[in-house]
Design a protein around this motif. Structure first.
Motif, PDB file in Angstrom:
ATOM      1  N   HIS A  56      13.571 -15.902   8.235  1.00  0.00           N
ATOM      2  CA  HIS A  56      14.997 -16.178   9.037  1.00  0.00           C
ATOM      3  C   HIS A  56      15.962 -17.168   8.087  1.00  0.00           C
ATOM      4  CE1 HIS A  56      13.921 -19.943  10.589  1.00  0.00           C
ATOM      5  NE2 HIS A  56      12.836 -19.399  11.093  1.00  0.00           N
ATOM      6  N   ALA A  57      17.000 -17.187   8.690  1.00  0.00           N
ATOM      7  CA  ALA A  57      17.951 -17.877   7.720  1.00  0.00           C
ATOM      8  C   ALA A  57      18.417 -19.386   8.370  1.00  0.00           C
ATOM      9  CB  ALA A  57      19.265 -16.939   7.783  1.00  0.00           C
ATOM     10  N   ASP A  58      17.502 -19.642   9.062  1.00  0.00           N
ATOM     11  CA  ASP A  58      17.391 -20.860   9.863  1.00  0.00           C
ATOM     12  C   ASP A  58      18.664 -21.460  10.356  1.00  0.00           C
ATOM     13  OD1 ASP A  58      15.842 -23.184  10.336  1.00  0.00           O
ATOM     14  OD2 ASP A  58      16.741 -24.343   8.531  1.00  0.00           O
ATOM     15  N   GLU A  59      19.371 -20.424  11.481  1.00  0.00           N
ATOM     16  CA  GLU A  59      20.353 -20.946  12.121  1.00  0.00           C
ATOM     17  C   GLU A  59      19.753 -21.308  13.418  1.00  0.00           C
ATOM     18  OE1 GLU A  59      22.354 -17.014  12.560  1.00  0.00           O
ATOM     19  OE2 GLU A  59      22.755 -16.826  10.148  1.00  0.00           O
ATOM     20  N   GLU A  60      20.868 -22.046  14.221  1.00  0.00           N
ATOM     21  CA  GLU A  60      20.583 -22.856  15.414  1.00  0.00           C
ATOM     22  C   GLU A  60      20.520 -21.875  16.559  1.00  0.00           C
ATOM     23  OE1 GLU A  60      18.782 -25.416  15.506  1.00  0.00           O
ATOM     24  OE2 GLU A  60      18.716 -25.643  13.282  1.00  0.00           O
ATOM     25  N   ALA A  66      16.103 -17.036  18.796  1.00  0.00           N
ATOM     26  CA  ALA A  66      15.218 -16.554  19.782  1.00  0.00           C
ATOM     27  C   ALA A  66      13.847 -16.183  18.955  1.00  0.00           C
ATOM     28  CB  ALA A  66      15.836 -15.452  20.297  1.00  0.00           C
ATOM     29  N   ALA A  67      14.123 -15.662  17.922  1.00  0.00           N
ATOM     30  CA  ALA A  67      13.035 -15.030  17.201  1.00  0.00           C
ATOM     31  C   ALA A  67      11.947 -16.352  16.783  1.00  0.00           C
ATOM     32  CB  ALA A  67      13.244 -14.622  15.808  1.00  0.00           C
ATOM     33  N   ARG A  68      12.707 -17.568  16.199  1.00  0.00           N
ATOM     34  CA  ARG A  68      11.832 -18.985  15.869  1.00  0.00           C
ATOM     35  C   ARG A  68      11.150 -19.203  17.075  1.00  0.00           C
ATOM     36  NH1 ARG A  68      15.631 -21.467  13.351  1.00  0.00           N
ATOM     37  NH2 ARG A  68      16.516 -22.208  15.253  1.00  0.00           N
ATOM     38  N   PRO A  77       3.776 -17.949  12.062  1.00  0.00           N
ATOM     39  CA  PRO A  77       4.362 -19.027  11.333  1.00  0.00           C
ATOM     40  C   PRO A  77       5.696 -18.402  11.160  1.00  0.00           C
ATOM     41  CG  PRO A  77       2.671 -17.967  10.238  1.00  0.00           C
ATOM     42  CD  PRO A  77       2.453 -17.519  11.465  1.00  0.00           C
ATOM     43  N   ASP A  78       6.543 -19.274  10.922  1.00  0.00           N
ATOM     44  CA  ASP A  78       7.973 -18.773  10.683  1.00  0.00           C
ATOM     45  C   ASP A  78       8.470 -19.463   9.180  1.00  0.00           C
ATOM     46  OD1 ASP A  78       8.498 -21.383  11.669  1.00  0.00           O
ATOM     47  OD2 ASP A  78      10.742 -20.911  11.649  1.00  0.00           O
ATOM     48  N   GLU A  79       9.158 -18.640   8.572  1.00  0.00           N
ATOM     49  CA  GLU A  79       9.617 -19.132   7.027  1.00  0.00           C
ATOM     50  C   GLU A  79      11.171 -19.186   7.186  1.00  0.00           C
ATOM     51  OE1 GLU A  79       9.090 -16.247   3.508  1.00  0.00           O
ATOM     52  OE2 GLU A  79       7.274 -17.000   3.997  1.00  0.00           O
ATOM     53  N   PRO A  80      11.634 -20.211   7.061  1.00  0.00           N
ATOM     54  CA  PRO A  80      13.290 -20.568   7.257  1.00  0.00           C
ATOM     55  C   PRO A  80      13.544 -20.519   5.624  1.00  0.00           C
ATOM     56  CG  PRO A  80      12.241 -22.624   7.674  1.00  0.00           C
ATOM     57  CD  PRO A  80      10.983 -21.794   7.551  1.00  0.00           C
ATOM     58  N   HIS A  81      14.837 -19.799   5.457  1.00  0.00           N
ATOM     59  CA  HIS A  81      15.306 -19.815   4.169  1.00  0.00           C
ATOM     60  C   HIS A  81      16.544 -20.214   4.461  1.00  0.00           C
ATOM     61  CE1 HIS A  81      12.537 -17.196   2.028  1.00  0.00           C
ATOM     62  NE2 HIS A  81      12.229 -16.929   3.243  1.00  0.00           N
ATOM     63  N   ALA A  82      16.975 -21.693   4.481  1.00  0.00           N
ATOM     64  CA  ALA A  82      17.899 -22.428   4.772  1.00  0.00           C
ATOM     65  C   ALA A  82      18.981 -22.496   3.719  1.00  0.00           C
ATOM     66  CB  ALA A  82      17.840 -23.840   5.261  1.00  0.00           C
ATOM     67  N   SER A  94      22.622 -13.928  -2.945  1.00  0.00           N
ATOM     68  CA  SER A  94      21.456 -13.798  -3.899  1.00  0.00           C
ATOM     69  C   SER A  94      20.391 -14.327  -2.816  1.00  0.00           C
ATOM     70  CB  SER A  94      21.549 -15.059  -4.999  1.00  0.00           C
ATOM     71  OG  SER A  94      21.982 -16.262  -4.523  1.00  0.00           O
ATOM     72  N   ARG A  95      20.740 -15.323  -1.713  1.00  0.00           N
ATOM     73  CA  ARG A  95      19.609 -15.681  -0.916  1.00  0.00           C
ATOM     74  C   ARG A  95      19.200 -14.488   0.078  1.00  0.00           C
ATOM     75  NH1 ARG A  95      20.204 -18.641   4.521  1.00  0.00           N
ATOM     76  NH2 ARG A  95      22.300 -18.089   4.374  1.00  0.00           N
ATOM     77  N   VAL A  96      20.119 -13.764   0.578  1.00  0.00           N
ATOM     78  CA  VAL A  96      19.676 -12.443   1.313  1.00  0.00           C
ATOM     79  C   VAL A  96      19.014 -11.569   0.553  1.00  0.00           C
ATOM     80  CG1 VAL A  96      20.739 -10.585   2.545  1.00  0.00           C
ATOM     81  CG2 VAL A  96      21.730 -12.837   2.930  1.00  0.00           C
ATOM     82  N   ARG A  97      19.299 -11.380  -0.788  1.00  0.00           N
ATOM     83  CA  ARG A  97      18.689 -10.247  -1.708  1.00  0.00           C
ATOM     84  C   ARG A  97      17.059 -11.066  -1.670  1.00  0.00           C
ATOM     85  NH1 ARG A  97      22.239  -9.523  -5.653  1.00  0.00           N
ATOM     86  NH2 ARG A  97      23.252  -7.918  -4.389  1.00  0.00           N
TER      87      ARG A  97
END
Length: 137
Positions: A56-60, A66-68, A77-82, A94-97
């Protein structure tokens, strides 16, 4: 000639599920149900040893939060891409890609007016990733 050794065990790579979600998503139960369905599909396909990672994109708020929460509650495990506060032209794309390139499956929670989740789902589809779209009620 008799075979005397058992074959080596088959290792399943973790299945990365990318959450593309509206920050205004107000139905966490729909996110939880969709993730449970995907987890069931992964276990049905690969067996009980299969592993899943929630990307996920590490949103609050919204679907990502909800997914986190679902992942933490189920020991997944979750993998944030902040973004980490860094910005340069083209950085969000580029982050989304990069997330799409590393995902095995995409869950897109689409709310009216949320162009980011729709764009991620479109990009994932064009990259050949399976995408399950869930529209806001």
């Amino acid at each position: 000639m008799a075979i005397t050794a058992a074959p080596a065990p088959f290792r399943i790579w973790p299945q990365r599920v990318l959450i593309a979600g509206a920050s205004e998503w107000s139905e966490p139960g729909q996110v939880h149900d969709a993730l449970t369905d995907v987890w069931h599909d992964i276990v049905s396909l690969y067996g009980p040893e299969a592993r899943m990672i929630v990307m996920h994109a590490d949103e609050e708020t919204g679907a990502v939060a909800a997914a986190r929460d679902w992942a933490h509650a189920h020991g997944i495990p979750d993998e944030p891409h902040a973004v980490n506060g860094l910005y340069r032209p083209g950085a969000p794309i580029s982050r989304v890609r990069s997330m799409v390139d590393h995902a095995d499956f995409v869950l897109a929670f689409l709310a009216p007016g949320d162009h980011r989740a729709k764009a991620t789902a479109l990009l994932a589809g064009r990259a050949g990733r399976p995408v399950r779209r869930i529209e806001a009620p």
